[in-house]
Design a protein around this motif. Structure first.
Motif, short mmCIF file in Angstrom:
data_model
loop_
_atom_site.label_atom_id
_atom_site.label_comp_id
_atom_site.label_asym_id
_atom_site.label_seq_id
_atom_site.Cartn_x
_atom_site.Cartn_y
_atom_site.Cartn_z
N LEU A 24 4.96 8.92 -1.17
CA LEU A 24 4.33 8.44 0.07
C LEU A 24 4.96 7.13 0.53
O LEU A 24 5.07 6.88 1.74
N TYR A 49 1.92 3.97 4.97
CA TYR A 49 1.12 4.21 3.77
C TYR A 49 0.40 2.93 3.37
O TYR A 49 1.03 1.91 3.10
N GLU A 51 -1.28 1.76 0.51
CA GLU A 51 -1.47 2.09 -0.90
C GLU A 51 -2.79 1.58 -1.48
O GLU A 51 -3.50 2.34 -2.15
N LEU A 56 -3.25 6.89 4.94
CA LEU A 56 -2.10 6.86 5.84
C LEU A 56 -2.60 6.50 7.23
O LEU A 56 -3.69 6.91 7.63
N HIS A 123 5.80 -0.15 7.19
CA HIS A 123 6.32 0.99 6.45
C HIS A 123 7.64 1.49 7.05
O HIS A 123 8.55 1.87 6.31
#
Length: 162
Positions: A24, A49, A51, A56, A123
């Motif tokens: 991801l 992403y 985390e 998402l 990202h």
């Protein structure tokens, strides 16, 4: 939601959660399957992403088909694929993939929209100046031209080929 397990070639299953998270982290596009009234719809979007929150974030137009589907049924299935290419003469393909189920929501609060866009831009972009510039300029787009979507991952599985 029932837990699903790989039935064919279980040696390809990725069980290490850190490796699944890595898929991801490095991916850029997510393909999302939606359904309403027994009508399927699939769409591929760039994403960010988050985390720590196992989520998402996506952005899209403030109106459209995917939003209509999400409003009626927020349950989704999605995949991110890391394509390592076809292996000639071996009839094999190098890849890692993550398949996951979750709930998609249309973010309504401005602070969470800004957080989601920050996650998405960080990202995808490498230049911090571009990120800062886009975040500042996007304030006017949030209310009428842009929607921010958040997919909370509830279940995830990984698979590798070759």
């Amino acid at each position: 939601m029932p837990e699903y397990h790989m039935r064919n070639k279980p040696d390809r299953e990725i069980r290490d959660k850190a490796e699944i998270r890595e898929i991801l982290k490095v991916g850029k596009f997510c393909t999302i399957a939606l359904c309403r009234d027994n009508e399927p719809y699939i769409v591929t979007l760039s994403y960010g992403y988050d985390e720590p929150n196992n989520a998402l974030f996506f952005h899209c137009s403030a109106q459209g088909l995917k939003l209509d589907f999400i409003r009626q049924n927020p349950g989704v299935c999605a995949t991110v694929i890391e394509d390592g290419g076809y292996v000639p003469d071996e009839c094999e393909h190098n890849f890692r993939s993550a398949v996951f189920w979750g709930k998609m929501k249309i973010v309504t609060e401005l602070p969470e929209k800004k957080h989601g866009m920050g996650i998405l831009l960080n990202h995808l972009e490498k230049d911090t100046h571009v990120i800062a510039d886009k975040l500042v300029k996007s304030d006017g787009y949030y209310p009428s031209k842009m929607a921010v979507l958040k997919l909370d991952i509830l279940q995830i599985h990984g698979k590798a080929g070759k």
